[in-house]
Design an enzyme around this catalytic site. Structure first.
Site, short mmCIF file in Angstrom:
data_model
loop_
_atom_site.label_atom_id
_atom_site.label_comp_id
_atom_site.label_asym_id
_atom_site.label_seq_id
_atom_site.Cartn_x
_atom_site.Cartn_y
_atom_site.Cartn_z
CG HIS A 69 -8.31 -0.59 5.79
ND1 HIS A 69 -8.28 -0.76 4.42
CD2 HIS A 69 -7.82 0.64 6.02
CE1 HIS A 69 -7.78 0.33 3.87
NE2 HIS A 69 -7.49 1.20 4.82
CG ASP A 70 -10.73 2.85 4.94
OD1 ASP A 70 -10.07 2.86 6.00
OD2 ASP A 70 -10.27 3.20 3.83
CD GLU A 84 -8.73 4.46 -0.92
OE1 GLU A 84 -9.52 4.16 0.00
OE2 GLU A 84 -7.78 5.24 -0.74
CG ASP A 140 -2.15 0.66 1.16
OD1 ASP A 140 -2.20 1.71 0.53
OD2 ASP A 140 -3.14 0.13 1.72
CG ASP A 144 -4.30 5.91 0.87
OD1 ASP A 144 -5.22 5.15 1.16
OD2 ASP A 144 -4.12 7.02 1.42
O1 TEU Z 1 -8.98 6.00 2.50
C1 TEU Z 1 -9.46 7.05 1.72
C2 TEU Z 1 -10.84 7.37 1.91
O2 TEU Z 1 -11.45 7.99 1.06
C3 TEU Z 1 -11.39 6.91 3.20
O3 TEU Z 1 -10.54 7.37 4.16
C4 TEU Z 1 -12.69 7.43 3.52
O4 TEU Z 1 -12.78 8.81 3.33
C5 TEU Z 1 -12.93 7.15 4.96
O5 TEU Z 1 -12.33 5.95 5.32
C6 TEU Z 1 -14.37 7.10 5.15
O6 TEU Z 1 -14.65 6.32 6.22
C7 TEU Z 1 -7.63 5.76 2.50
C8 TEU Z 1 -7.31 4.63 3.45
O7 TEU Z 1 -7.92 3.45 3.00
C9 TEU Z 1 -7.73 5.01 4.83
O8 TEU Z 1 -7.56 3.97 5.75
C10 TEU Z 1 -6.90 6.24 5.23
O9 TEU Z 1 -7.33 6.70 6.47
C11 TEU Z 1 -7.03 7.35 4.20
O10 TEU Z 1 -6.87 6.90 2.86
C12 TEU Z 1 -5.96 8.39 4.42
O11 TEU Z 1 -4.72 7.89 4.02
#
Ligand code: TEU
Length: 561
Positions: A329-330, A255, A98, A199
């Site tokens: 994970h989000d 992403e 990542d 990311d």
């Molecule tokens: O996520 C990007 C993103 O758009 C998400 O963070 C989303 O806005 C948020 O999770 C809504 O719940 C990536 C990663 O996957 C995330 O874990 C990071 O926190 C984020 O980028 C910042 O690097």
């Protein structure tokens, strides 16, 4: 190896912090992952995606990188990383890293140099602006709440942070910064990694006008000035030339935050030479009431189908390629979100897997999905760890006037921590994740839902996933077939077919807790007299020449050749 080998591959996402601790530490580590490679090989996946393991203050669990060239001590050492690569490769597994290049941690040396000296070349690696009449430079909102600019007394200017205040956005307009990033990525390829998950990569090109947004809807928060920005395609083409083209057999997945289909076609159409595939999120916003994530809402099934079919069909027409996923994970656990994790856990989990894995794109499995892990239903605020969730709780209780109970209910449905609880390996304390105390509590149901019991039961969700993965390898139609959708207004069923010449694969999924029937004549499909049932997740599912009958959360994959 064909050029697009990843079309018939399945990718497994590992969130190292919660995957497996090799000893008694609170967090997982690289040696823990190595100890589970045989398990992943048994599942049959082809590629492992590791969320960030670089040195980081861990304010956003590693998405705040302070050194791209080292491993965070909590995960191990560079030697552990090399061992992981070697051990994975010896089992035929690829590993992708990542890479977070929209921002760095404010603890990164570049940012520290910038703070120390405005004349240093590193100052321009970040985005600095003067305030306007005592206000921040623009009214853009951070994705984690509040304004997205932070004043730095050391420099007298504000820096942009689209995420946490400790995640400073990088200035991609700066040629030297871009070169630093490319050489760092080449360094990882040389070390042996097989590609990258990039990311929020579609946020790296900011419109240089820096204007205010209207803030009158949930999405009028500044994003139109930096999402799929003016130079994004140029930067990705440059990255592809400078990095990706240096090694064959790699895979790149971007992403994409709040993106459009038209842009995603450009990102992934092979003729454009940008990326191999993209994650988009529109299908995971179908339970955001009025676009607000921090709300309670049962998801809108017709909306979900519309978004999925639009993306599938238009990406197909434009020769683009989707990364297919329900979970990461989000996101909360898909089984708890789109299925019934109490009454029909097996059927819901396997139906969701089938719906996803038979579509056009490359499927991703998020750790624990393959054993039916659920949201943990935390009842104490103290159980939460995620910076976004804690900010949201504060916002809900102090600014929106929600009661503690309301805010807790919303977190239980929406928090990112729902997916971050320890991987459930067995029924021993803390689910066999660590011999010590885990950094975040395991879900209470680990004694029933765990890898050991899944492996011991030949009818478990795990083995269903194993079959699905094998089918993608065996039947070219799953990887390459044309896709068509039916019954988009049906309130329970998702129905689609795949085609290669006269060969047909028909996929029928019941997203409801009621029995359901589909008249085959409604599809106008030339199936053979006795089509073969390739997969079915419930003994009460039936097919005759006229109808398909499905049990609650039932699904069937039918092959006609
Ligand atoms: O996520 C990007 C993103 O758009 C998400 O963070 C989303 O806005 C948020 O999770 C809504 O719940 C990536 C990663 O996957 C995330 O874990 C990071 O926190 C984020 O980028 C910042 O690097």
């Amino acid at each position: 190896m064909t050029q697009q080998w990843w079309k018939s591959s399945v990718i497994y996402q590992i969130y190292p912090k919660s995957f497996k601790a090799s000893g008694d530490t609170p967090t997982g580590d690289l040696q823990g992952i190595i100890s589970k490679l045989d398990y992943l090989q048994k599942l049959g996946v082809d590629v492992l995606w590791l969320t960030p393991v670089y040195t980081s203050p861990q304010r956003d669990n590693g998405y705040d990188i302070s050194d791209y060239y080292s491993i965070d001590p909590s995960y191990g050492t560079m030697a552990d990383m090399q061992e992981l690569l070697a051990q994975a490769h010896s089992r035929g597994l690829k590993v992708i890293m990542d890479i977070v290049v929209n921002h760095t941690s404010t603890e990164h040396q570049w940012f520290q140099e910038a703070l120390r000296d405005r004349n240093s070349p590193f100052y321009d690696y970040y985005i600095w602006k003067d305030g306007v009449n005592g206000n921040p430079p623009t009214n853009w909102l951070s994705k984690f709440g509040g304004n997205s600019w932070q004043f730095a007394p050391e420099t007298g200017q504000h820096y942009l942070h689209l995420f946490d205040v400790t995640q400073a956005d990088l200035n991609w307009e700066n040629r030297q910064l871009r070169n630093e990033i490319y050489s760092m990525m080449r360094w990882w390829l040389d070390l042996g990694v097989d590609g990258f998950r990039l990311d929020v990569i579609n946020l790296i090109s900011k419109e240089q006008t820096f204007l205010d947004d209207t803030l009158d809807t949930a999405t009028a928060d500044g994003r139109k000035y930096y999402t799929d920005g003016p130079k994004i395609h140029d930067y990705l083409k440059e990255m592809s030339r400078e990095v990706f083209s240096r090694k064959t057999g790699i895979i790149t997945v971007g992403e994409m935050s709040s993106t459009s289909i038209a842009n995603c076609i450009r990102y992934t159409n092979p003729a454009e030479h940008e990326l191999d595939m993209v994650f988009s999120f529109h299908h995971l916003k179908v339970d955001y009431a009025d676009g607000n994530k921090w709300s309670i809402m049962h998801y809108d099934f017709l909306q979900l189908k519309k978004i999925i079919s639009d993306w599938q069909l238009q990406m197909q027409d434009g020769d683009g390629w989707n990364a297919l996923f329900w979970s990461n994970h989000d996101q909360p656990r898909a089984l708890s979100r789109f299925g019934d994790d109490k009454n029909y856990p097996y059927q819901s989990a396997t139906m969701l897997a089938t719906a996803l894995h038979c579509m056009r794109g490359t499927p991703y499995i998020y750790q624990g999905e393959e054993i039916g892990m659920t949201n943990p239903q935390f009842s104490n605020l103290e159980d939460y760890r995620d910076v976004e969730s804690i900010n949201a709780y504060n916002l809900m209780s102090s600014e929106w006037g929600y009661s503690h109970t309301q805010a807790m209910e919303i977190l239980a449905q929406k928090s990112r921590d729902n997916a971050r609880t320890p991987m459930q390996w067995d029924d021993s304390q803390h689910a066999g994740f660590t011999n010590g105390t885990p950094w975040i509590k395991a879900a209470d149901n680990y004694q029933q839902i765990n890898v050991a019991s899944a492996l011991a039961d030949s009818n478990s969700i795990f083995y269903y996933y194993q079959s699905l993965i094998q089918l993608r390898k065996k039947y070219q139609i799953i990887a390459d077939g044309e896709i068509r959708f039916y019954q988009l207004k049906h309130s329970q069923l998702l129905v689609y077919s795949r085609h290669i010449q006269s060969e047909i694969l028909l996929v029928v999924c019941n997203f409801s807790a009621e029995n359901c029937e589909l008249e085959l004549s409604s599809l106008d499909l030339a199936l053979t007299q006795a089509p073969k049932v390739m997969l079915s997740n419930d003994s009460n599912n039936m097919i005759t020449q006229e109808v398909v009958q499905l049990a609650p959360f039932g699904c069937m994959v039918i092959h006609s050749i």
